[in-house]
Design a protein around this motif. Sequence first.
Motif, PDB file in Angstrom:
ATOM      1  N   SER A  36      21.506  31.150  49.974  1.00 31.08           N
ATOM      2  CA  SER A  36      22.463  31.802  49.085  1.00 31.08           C
ATOM      3  C   SER A  36      21.887  31.856  47.675  1.00 31.08           C
ATOM      4  O   SER A  36      20.940  31.145  47.341  1.00 31.08           O
ATOM      5  N   TYR A  38      22.949  32.284  43.365  1.00 34.29           N
ATOM      6  CA  TYR A  38      23.993  32.070  42.370  1.00 34.29           C
ATOM      7  C   TYR A  38      23.518  32.578  41.021  1.00 34.29           C
ATOM      8  O   TYR A  38      22.357  32.389  40.645  1.00 34.29           O
ATOM      9  N   GLN A  40      24.263  32.345  36.917  1.00 36.70           N
ATOM     10  CA  GLN A  40      24.908  31.489  35.936  1.00 36.70           C
ATOM     11  C   GLN A  40      24.616  31.993  34.522  1.00 36.70           C
ATOM     12  O   GLN A  40      23.473  31.958  34.073  1.00 36.70           O
ATOM     13  N   LYS A  44      28.556  28.890  31.456  1.00 33.90           N
ATOM     14  CA  LYS A  44      29.513  29.259  32.502  1.00 33.90           C
ATOM     15  C   LYS A  44      29.183  28.547  33.811  1.00 33.90           C
ATOM     16  O   LYS A  44      28.107  27.974  33.968  1.00 33.90           O
ATOM     17  N   THR A  45      30.130  28.605  34.748  1.00 32.52           N
ATOM     18  CA  THR A  45      29.883  28.023  36.057  1.00 32.52           C
ATOM     19  C   THR A  45      29.121  29.015  36.932  1.00 32.52           C
ATOM     20  O   THR A  45      29.214  30.233  36.721  1.00 32.52           O
ATOM     21  N   PRO A  46      28.375  28.524  37.901  1.00 30.27           N
ATOM     22  CA  PRO A  46      27.641  29.422  38.799  1.00 30.27           C
ATOM     23  C   PRO A  46      28.587  30.316  39.591  1.00 30.27           C
ATOM     24  O   PRO A  46      29.716  29.934  39.891  1.00 30.27           O
ATOM     25  N   LEU A  48      28.665  32.824  43.096  1.00 30.86           N
ATOM     26  CA  LEU A  48      28.004  33.209  44.335  1.00 30.86           C
ATOM     27  C   LEU A  48      27.732  34.703  44.345  1.00 30.86           C
ATOM     28  O   LEU A  48      28.647  35.507  44.174  1.00 30.86           O
ATOM     29  N   TYR A  89      19.862  30.993  40.725  1.00 31.72           N
ATOM     30  CA  TYR A  89      19.437  29.880  41.569  1.00 31.72           C
ATOM     31  C   TYR A  89      19.605  30.240  43.033  1.00 31.72           C
ATOM     32  O   TYR A  89      20.634  30.797  43.432  1.00 31.72           O
TER      33      TYR A  89
ATOM     34  N   TYR B  95      29.770  19.191  38.695  1.00 29.68           N
ATOM     35  CA  TYR B  95      30.665  20.201  39.252  1.00 29.68           C
ATOM     36  C   TYR B  95      31.115  19.802  40.651  1.00 29.68           C
ATOM     37  O   TYR B  95      30.294  19.329  41.457  1.00 29.68           O
ATOM     38  N   VAL B 105      27.717  27.837  51.878  1.00 27.87           N
ATOM     39  CA  VAL B 105      27.651  28.250  50.484  1.00 27.87           C
ATOM     40  C   VAL B 105      28.615  27.429  49.646  1.00 27.87           C
ATOM     41  O   VAL B 105      29.441  26.692  50.159  1.00 27.87           O
ATOM     42  N   PHE B 106      28.494  27.609  48.345  1.00 23.82           N
ATOM     43  CA  PHE B 106      29.401  27.020  47.376  1.00 23.82           C
ATOM     44  C   PHE B 106      30.225  28.195  46.834  1.00 23.82           C
ATOM     45  O   PHE B 106      29.735  28.940  45.999  1.00 23.82           O
ATOM     46  N   TRP B 109      33.912  27.046  42.250  1.00 28.20           N
ATOM     47  CA  TRP B 109      33.431  25.930  41.453  1.00 28.20           C
ATOM     48  C   TRP B 109      34.487  25.425  40.480  1.00 28.20           C
ATOM     49  O   TRP B 109      35.266  26.219  39.937  1.00 28.20           O
ATOM     50  N   GLY B 110      34.485  24.132  40.237  1.00 25.67           N
ATOM     51  CA  GLY B 110      35.278  23.569  39.169  1.00 25.67           C
ATOM     52  C   GLY B 110      34.652  23.940  37.833  1.00 25.67           C
ATOM     53  O   GLY B 110      33.536  24.466  37.778  1.00 25.67           O
TER      54      GLY B 110
END
Lengths: 110, 119
Positions: A36, A38, A40, A44-46, A48, A89, B95, B105-106, B109-110
């Motif tokens: 997968s 990501y 970012q 900020k948060t990653p 998908l 990533y 996180y 997968v992720f 996310w927090g």
Amino acid sequence: QSALTQPASVSGSPGQSIAISCTGTSSDVGAYYYVSWYQQHPGKTPKLMIYDVSNRPSGVSNRFSGSKSGNTASLTISGLQAEDEADYYCSSYTSSSTYVFGTGTKVTVL
Amino acid sequence: QVQLVQSGAEVKKPGASVKVSCKASGYTFTSYYMHWVRQAPGQGLEWMGIMNPGGGSTKYAQKFQDRVTMTRDTSTSTIYMELSSLRSEDTAVYYCARDGGSFYVFDSWGQGTLVTVFS
């Protein structure tokens, strides 16, 4: 488990296509189709972008595509836009039932 | 919609422990595994481990095997990550990230929790 290897940086002009590689081993990237990607942005948060090597979640632009050959996966961004400037990533499931991330790639839009 | 809300920033001394919480909402808590991922300042993402909130089973990255404990409270849909014997290198944003179910997968996310280890 060592991190997957990505180029530190990749750049391109608006409208161009770029590719980011993600090299692992026969115990992770080469073993499964569970790669997968990501995105970012700073602070900020990653997010998908690609799952199972080449699938896009709902809402992700079709300018993003993924592929895999052997132990190396790739993310291609076509029609590069200013908003694509971010860190990217890769991640893979491993034969140890764990997960591993790539070292990360900074994409710069010139 | 899926929401993961984490506890606030922490400052700890070397050798101490920290416990970070992640409260889930918008889905059935026990139906999705949960990961913990950390990111040191200016560095990349690092996977720490995964927990099954339903049964309580865990799998940790070898690097953290001796220092991390993941637990959950199903009554409040909250998952916890405790890291012990903190050192300066543990300074990072931590996180929680929901596992994608049948996809490895992720997917959510927090907001992240900054843990600073400072003497």
